[in-house]
Motif scaffolding. Structure first.
Motif, PDB file in Angstrom:
ATOM      1  N   VAL A  89      -0.444   4.059   7.627  1.00  0.00           N
ATOM      2  CA  VAL A  89      -0.051   5.401   8.289  1.00  0.00           C
ATOM      3  C   VAL A  89       1.872   6.096   8.246  1.00  0.00           C
ATOM      4  N   ARG A  90       2.597   4.175   9.199  1.00  0.00           N
ATOM      5  CA  ARG A  90       3.931   4.518   9.635  1.00  0.00           C
ATOM      6  C   ARG A  90       4.380   4.566   7.997  1.00  0.00           C
ATOM      7  N   MET A  91       4.154   3.296   7.354  1.00  0.00           N
ATOM      8  CA  MET A  91       4.988   3.598   6.098  1.00  0.00           C
ATOM      9  C   MET A  91       4.883   4.063   4.834  1.00  0.00           C
ATOM     10  N   LEU A  92       3.659   5.222   4.908  1.00  0.00           N
ATOM     11  CA  LEU A  92       3.303   5.675   4.150  1.00  0.00           C
ATOM     12  C   LEU A  92       4.202   7.218   3.767  1.00  0.00           C
ATOM     13  N   TYR A  93       4.963   7.417   5.380  1.00  0.00           N
ATOM     14  CA  TYR A  93       6.193   8.290   5.381  1.00  0.00           C
ATOM     15  C   TYR A  93       7.421   7.735   5.444  1.00  0.00           C
ATOM     16  N   ASN A  94       7.560   6.033   5.154  1.00  0.00           N
ATOM     17  CA  ASN A  94       8.856   6.154   5.243  1.00  0.00           C
ATOM     18  C   ASN A  94       9.547   5.593   4.512  1.00  0.00           C
ATOM     19  N   PRO A  95       9.464   6.663   2.783  1.00  0.00           N
ATOM     20  CA  PRO A  95       9.529   6.104   1.785  1.00  0.00           C
ATOM     21  C   PRO A  95      10.383   5.349   1.004  1.00  0.00           C
ATOM     22  N   TYR A  96      11.320   4.667   2.119  1.00  0.00           N
ATOM     23  CA  TYR A  96      12.289   3.645   1.743  1.00  0.00           C
ATOM     24  C   TYR A  96      12.339   2.168   2.234  1.00  0.00           C
ATOM     25  N   LEU A  97      10.880   2.903   2.570  1.00  0.00           N
ATOM     26  CA  LEU A  97      10.586   1.481   3.656  1.00  0.00           C
ATOM     27  C   LEU A  97      11.197   0.475   4.467  1.00  0.00           C
ATOM     28  N   LEU A  98      12.313   1.288   5.249  1.00  0.00           N
ATOM     29  CA  LEU A  98      13.060   0.500   5.723  1.00  0.00           C
ATOM     30  C   LEU A  98      12.782   0.139   7.258  1.00  0.00           C
ATOM     31  N   GLY A  99      12.852  -1.173   7.702  1.00  0.00           N
ATOM     32  CA  GLY A  99      12.476  -1.351   9.543  1.00  0.00           C
ATOM     33  C   GLY A  99      13.148  -0.690  10.890  1.00  0.00           C
ATOM     34  N   VAL A 100      14.010  -0.318  10.388  1.00  0.00           N
ATOM     35  CA  VAL A 100      14.457   0.574  11.426  1.00  0.00           C
ATOM     36  C   VAL A 100      13.947   2.096  11.410  1.00  0.00           C
ATOM     37  N   TYR A 101      12.778   2.701  10.516  1.00  0.00           N
ATOM     38  CA  TYR A 101      12.938   3.483  11.462  1.00  0.00           C
ATOM     39  C   TYR A 101      11.611   3.337  11.984  1.00  0.00           C
ATOM     40  N   MET A 102      11.456   1.868  12.292  1.00  0.00           N
ATOM     41  CA  MET A 102       9.977   1.641  13.086  1.00  0.00           C
ATOM     42  C   MET A 102      10.693   1.777  14.207  1.00  0.00           C
ATOM     43  N   PHE A 103      11.889   1.145  13.813  1.00  0.00           N
ATOM     44  CA  PHE A 103      12.826   0.707  15.783  1.00  0.00           C
ATOM     45  C   PHE A 103      13.691   2.023  16.211  1.00  0.00           C
ATOM     46  N   ILE A 104      13.920   3.034  15.643  1.00  0.00           N
ATOM     47  CA  ILE A 104      14.989   4.214  15.813  1.00  0.00           C
ATOM     48  C   ILE A 104      14.403   4.773  17.210  1.00  0.00           C
ATOM     49  N   PRO A 105      12.464   5.484  16.707  1.00  0.00           N
ATOM     50  CA  PRO A 105      11.959   6.126  17.621  1.00  0.00           C
ATOM     51  C   PRO A 105      11.473   5.762  19.379  1.00  0.00           C
ATOM     52  N   GLY A 106      11.292   4.121  18.114  1.00  0.00           N
ATOM     53  CA  GLY A 106      11.154   2.993  19.148  1.00  0.00           C
ATOM     54  C   GLY A 106      11.716   2.792  20.415  1.00  0.00           C
ATOM     55  N   ILE A 107      12.910   2.443  20.062  1.00  0.00           N
ATOM     56  CA  ILE A 107      14.380   2.510  21.131  1.00  0.00           C
ATOM     57  C   ILE A 107      13.948   3.664  21.630  1.00  0.00           C
ATOM     58  N   MET A 108      14.896   4.956  20.911  1.00  0.00           N
ATOM     59  CA  MET A 108      14.372   6.414  21.666  1.00  0.00           C
ATOM     60  C   MET A 108      13.804   6.225  22.727  1.00  0.00           C
ATOM     61  N   ALA A 109      12.163   6.214  22.123  1.00  0.00           N
ATOM     62  CA  ALA A 109      11.625   5.996  23.766  1.00  0.00           C
ATOM     63  C   ALA A 109      11.996   5.146  24.805  1.00  0.00           C
ATOM     64  N   SER A 145       0.947  -1.131   0.148  1.00  0.00           N
ATOM     65  CA  SER A 145       0.596   0.027  -0.591  1.00  0.00           C
ATOM     66  C   SER A 145       0.814   1.502  -0.038  1.00  0.00           C
ATOM     67  N   ALA A 146       1.872   1.449   0.526  1.00  0.00           N
ATOM     68  CA  ALA A 146       2.842   2.158   1.107  1.00  0.00           C
ATOM     69  C   ALA A 146       2.979   2.301  -0.582  1.00  0.00           C
ATOM     70  N   LEU A 147       4.267   1.486  -1.186  1.00  0.00           N
ATOM     71  CA  LEU A 147       4.754   1.760  -2.749  1.00  0.00           C
ATOM     72  C   LEU A 147       3.347   2.898  -3.387  1.00  0.00           C
ATOM     73  N   ILE A 148       1.744   2.194  -2.552  1.00  0.00           N
ATOM     74  CA  ILE A 148       0.946   2.724  -4.352  1.00  0.00           C
ATOM     75  C   ILE A 148       0.445   4.526  -4.220  1.00  0.00           C
ATOM     76  N   TYR A 149       0.351   4.593  -2.430  1.00  0.00           N
ATOM     77  CA  TYR A 149       0.262   6.025  -2.653  1.00  0.00           C
ATOM     78  C   TYR A 149       1.845   6.582  -3.034  1.00  0.00           C
ATOM     79  N   GLN A 150       2.617   5.906  -3.148  1.00  0.00           N
ATOM     80  CA  GLN A 150       4.013   6.457  -3.411  1.00  0.00           C
ATOM     81  C   GLN A 150       3.217   7.401  -5.284  1.00  0.00           C
ATOM     82  N   TYR A 151       2.927   5.946  -5.466  1.00  0.00           N
ATOM     83  CA  TYR A 151       2.529   6.125  -7.248  1.00  0.00           C
ATOM     84  C   TYR A 151       2.190   7.587  -6.895  1.00  0.00           C
TER      85      TYR A 151
END
Lengths: 368, 304, 248
Positions: free
Chosen positions: A160-180, A136-142
């Motif tokens: 929503v999360r994937m939406l703004y993660n243009p390269y779809l990397l897992g680490v983007y989900m984790f860094i905020p979480g780990i920081m918290a 879905s993220a890729l489709i939105y992007q398109y």
């Protein structure tokens, strides 16, 4: 002021002389980031999919190309009709089927909406949800690339999360979480333990009998951890940026201010914990079970809150890290300003006041 | 009287069902060494915590130098030096760091009040860069005392400062307290060691939250109104058993190599006891009438 | 004297922690059934030596034989033959009197019948039969200490090690405690005890005084008092510990 500085200096001695504290303070954050970043990436690569294109028009072809060229998917099969879908799943190697409805392009132009059906093999729910998210993220992007504003009704579940993660990397989900998680762990756990240690040692009795006011004691305890936690927040962001390429699209200053607020929140929680526990073990247990586990499980860090039963979703509202994660994701990935995160910021400020008032009430000038 | 530094009136404190102290009253005079003597769990720490404003009594009043422990607790906290039961030092800070820390906490410096702690501090100065956790018991005790004195308190409250400390260090510690008394500091000290009572100006004997007696050590000993005998024979084990089973024995307690014995009869003579012991085939019998010590008195009060 | 009369033999027992010598060539023997007082200032090395004799740590050098077993190779056998009690660790506060007895009996592999019988004796002796199902936490301190001692010797060890067993208890209980020690010694159990009460030191058959890791005196209290021209053990101890140059 001299008293305060003296107190803070003593606190730093404690921290720098205890190897265990040092490891928790500086070793764990780095190890966590690297672990989550490198090992537990739940990225997908080369997932086999099938496509049923009932329209065969320009747009469906472009979407198909986009999906396949992303590197995440391999087009294993082109299906001819609905009847083949179940078969292709049953054969086992197809993880996802994408169905374009007939007259896709026409509908999109005339009715401003068209639907794509994404079917995933949910026998492996994690992969399934990830695949659908990616798709879905890729489709939105398109669709964004298409520059159309008529795209709101494509019938897929938007993540929503994937939406703004243009390269779809897992680490983007984790860094905020780990920081918290890390800020919570260090700030709350370490302050509560170091306050309770004074009780255990009997030094708290002497401090109470001294002319120091409780607020001074608490501030003196908390200040060093505030600084160290801040250093941690900074290094996590830097690690994210330079090791994993996690961008900070929004204001860096805002990000740091929000981090400080969250650190304050965690510190006040730590003080509160110290007032209700009288041994280091119980402080540790309370911090672990009351803070760490919920942070991991209920903050949307690993498991999406939307998928939880209603009651847990309600509980998740009460989790301080949840709000912080939303804020930093918005700042780092969406690049938004305070205008967009003021609500979450207010929630955090409210919680800070709540915990400080509670702990000042509980923190006694006497032993009982 | 202006001479009274500490005035405790009818304080009572319970924890749940347990009555820690029951209706305790006493006064301490200026630059007096006042001892609370009693075993663990007798309520000594509770009394001291109430005096040092750390605990609130359920009933009663406490007044220090004219200040109320509840209303004026902030003022009182500036005037007292307190050494809690456990050595409350930071183990991971060095001697000098501990001292500096407590000085800043009380808004002073080590130099400012160096005179007061000089005698004590000189003994630990050679180890001033050693971590407090690495000091021996006696050294820790001296450091803790220095820390409690650093702000020149008018009243010093020491909760079991000599517990678990060897006999030599205990002696030295009491010598230091005598010197502090000369510097006009009022000292309240608790201890489970009965022999330390004689080093105080006045003592309160405490058991189960109640005072058994409160007076000068000499007066307490005067109140022991029985004849006390010290007895020794070649077979101390049998002597214990024989005296235990002797019909006239009131009390018989071991004291070092002797037994301290009191008789139920009013005016018993030494020969009577000797005769009995000879009949039990004891040899080398030594019986002497002795002056009781505080421990004899304590046990006497306990059994009353 | 016959070698078998001795139950603890140490020859040049030395324990070093890095460059620090905690025990410096300790050589002493403890007779079977005697009450042996082990005195010393804080940090003189008592606890270290006691740990070695209990088989909890190994000496750096020297020979140590406890209850006929070698400290280097037969620690398991030593542990079966000793009892241990300290002021700090004694009984489980959240277990009842009887549960504590059963637990310790069980550790030493006593049969259930044996445990029951011993427990009965013990409770009768202390006159606390009706408290058998009370939690230890609810008992007065003095009782706990006495109970802890009796439980430490419930498996009839050859030696019992007591580490400051009477700290903080009232003077009457302290004496009752020593009555128990005397009785144990009378029944052939060797008692090895440390204490800070110097009058208690005089209850011992023989005492050793340690200063800075070395034994500086070892004799009966009476002989020591005479030798050092003192009124009592307190004096002896102060003389020796304050001025280590006064040696045997």
């Amino acid at each position: 002021m001299k008293r305060f500085i003296g107190f803070v200096r003593k606190e730093f001695y404690h921290i720098f002389r205890d190897p265990r504290t040092m490891v928790i303070l500086f070793g764990i954050p780095i190890v966590q980031i690297l672990l989550f970043g490198f090992v537990i990436t739940n990225e997908i690569k080369d997932a086999k999919i099938a496509i049923l294109d009932q329209s065969h028009d320009e747009i469906t072809k472009e979407i198909t190309n986009k999906l396949i060229s992303s590197g995440y998917f391999i087009l294993e099969q082109k299906l001819k009709s609905n009847n083949y879908i179940e078969d292709s799943f049953k054969k086992g190697n197809i993880k996802e089927v994408i169905v374009f409805e007939s007259n896709f392009e026409q509908k999109l132009e005339r009715e401003k909406k068209a639907s794509i059906q994404i079917l995933a093999d949910a026998s492996d729910p994690n992969t399934a949800s990830m695949l659908t998210n990616y798709t879905s993220a890729l489709i939105y992007q398109y669709l964004r690339e298409l520059n159309g504003e008529f795209i709101n009704n494509v019938q897929i579940t938007p993540e929503v999360r994937m939406l703004y993660n243009p390269y779809l990397l897992g680490v983007y989900m984790f860094i905020p979480g780990i920081m918290a998680m890390i800020l919570m762990l260090i700030s709350a756990l370490m302050t509560s333990i170091s306050l309770v240690r004074e009780k255990e040692l009997g030094t708290m009795e002497v401090l109470l009998v001294s002319p120091l006011r409780p607020l001074q004691i608490v501030l003196g305890k908390v200040t060093p951890y505030f600084f160290l936690s801040f250093v941690n927040a900074l290094s996590i962001v830097l690690l994210g940026k330079f090791v994993f390429g996690m961008p900070v699209t929004g204001s860096f200053v805002l990000l740091m201010i929000e981090s400080m607020l969250f650190i304050l929140l965690a510190l006040s929680l730590g003080i509160l914990i110290s007032t209700v526990s009288d041994s280091q073990q119980s402080a540790m247990m309370i911090s672990m079970f009351a803070l760490l586990l919920p942070t991991i499980l209920l903050s949307g860090f690993i498991y999406p809150i939307e998928n939880m039963p209603a009651i847990l979703q309600w509980i998740a509202y009460l989790m301080p890290p949840r709000w912080f994660i939303i804020i930093i994701k918005d700042i780092m990935l969406k690049g938004v300003g305070l205008l967009y995160v003021w609500k979450e910021t207010l929630v955090i400020i409210f919680m800070i006041f709540l915990f400080i008032i509670l702990s000042v009430k509980k923190f006694q000038v006497r032993l009982e | 009287m202006n001479n009274i530094t500490v005035k405790v009136e009818n304080i009572y404190k319970s924890y749940g069902d347990v009555e820690a102290i029951k209706d305790i009253s006493f006064t301490v005079n200026n630059s007096e060494i006042f001892g609370l003597i009693g075993p663990d769990g007798s309520g000594k720490s509770t009394i001291f915590r109430i005096i040092t404003t750390l605990l609130l009594a359920d009933k009663g009043n406490v007044n220090l130098l004219g200040f109320d422990v509840i209303k004026d607790y902030k003022k009182i906290r500036n005037m007292i030096g307190y050494m809690p039961g456990r050595f409350s030092l930071y183990q991971d800070l060095s001697v000098i760091e501990n001292l500096n820390f407590f000085a800043t906490v009380f808004g002073t410096t080590v130099d400012e009040n160096y005179d007061l702690i000089k005698d004590i501090y000189l003994q630990i100065e050679p180890f001033k860069n050693r971590l407090a956790g690495k000091l021996s018991g006696g050294m820790k005790q001296k450091l803790a005392l220095s820390c409690a004195l650093i702000h020149k308190p008018e009243i010093l409250v020491l909760d079991e400062p000599t517990t678990g400390v060897d006999a030599v260090s205990r002696k030295e510690f009491w010598e230091m307290l005598r010197k502090l008394k000369e510097k006009n500091i009022t000292i309240l000290v608790s201890t489970p060691y009965m022999d330390e009572a004689s080093l105080c100006d006045r003592v309160a004997l405490i058991q189960n939250g109640e005072f058994l007696n409160i007076d000068t050590p000499d007066n307490i000993i005067q109140q022991f109104n029985k004849k006390l005998w010290s007895i020794k024979t070649d077979n101390m084990y049998e002597l214990r058993n024989d005296l235990k089973n002797y019909e006239y024995t009131e009390t018989s307690f071991a004291f070092g190599q002797m037994l301290h014995y009191t008789d139920k009869r009013k005016n018993v003579e030494k020969t009577e006891i000797e005769k009995f012991l000879s009949s039990k085939e004891h040899s080398n019998i030594k019986i002497n009438m002795i002056k009781p010590n505080i421990e004899d008195c304590f046990m006497d009060f306990m059994t009353k | 004297m016959d070698k078998h009369e001795y139950i603890i033999n140490t020859v040049d027992l030395t324990k070093k922690f890095g460059s620090f010598v905690a025990n410096d060539k300790l050589t002493f023997s403890v007779k079977k059934g005697e009450i042996f007082g082990f005195l010393g200032a804080n940090g003189a090395g008592k606890t270290t030596a006691m740990k070695i004799m209990c088989g909890l740590s190994k000496p750096t050098s020297g020979h140590v034989n406890v209850a006929g077993y070698d400290i280097y190779t037969e620690t398991e056998k030593i542990k079966k033959n000793i009892g241990y009690m300290s002021q700090k660790f004694s009984l489980y506060e959240d277990l009842t009197v009887y549960e504590n007895i059963r637990f310790y009996g069980g550790i030493y592999g006593m049969s259930r019948k044996n445990i029951r019988q011993k427990a009965e004796n013990l409770l009768t002796k202390m006159e606390i039969k009706k408290y058998r199902n009370n939690l230890i936490a609810s008992l007065p301190l003095g009782w706990k200490q006495k109970l802890a001692f009796l439980i430490a010797i419930i498996h009839e060890p050859q030696i019992v090690f007591l580490d400051e067993p009477t700290g903080g208890v009232d003077p009457i209980t302290r004496r009752q405690f020593w009555d128990l020690i005397y009785e144990a010694s009378h029944n052939g159990i060797t008692v090895f005890v440390t204490t800070h009460y110097m009058d208690e030191a005089e209850y011992c058959d023989r005492i050793s005084i340690m200063v800075d890791g070395k034994i500086v005196a070892l004799d009966s209290p009476e002989n020591l008092i005479n030798k050092y021209n003192s009124k009592n053990m307190d004096d002896v101890f102060v003389k020796l510990a304050r001025n280590p140059s006064v040696k045997l």
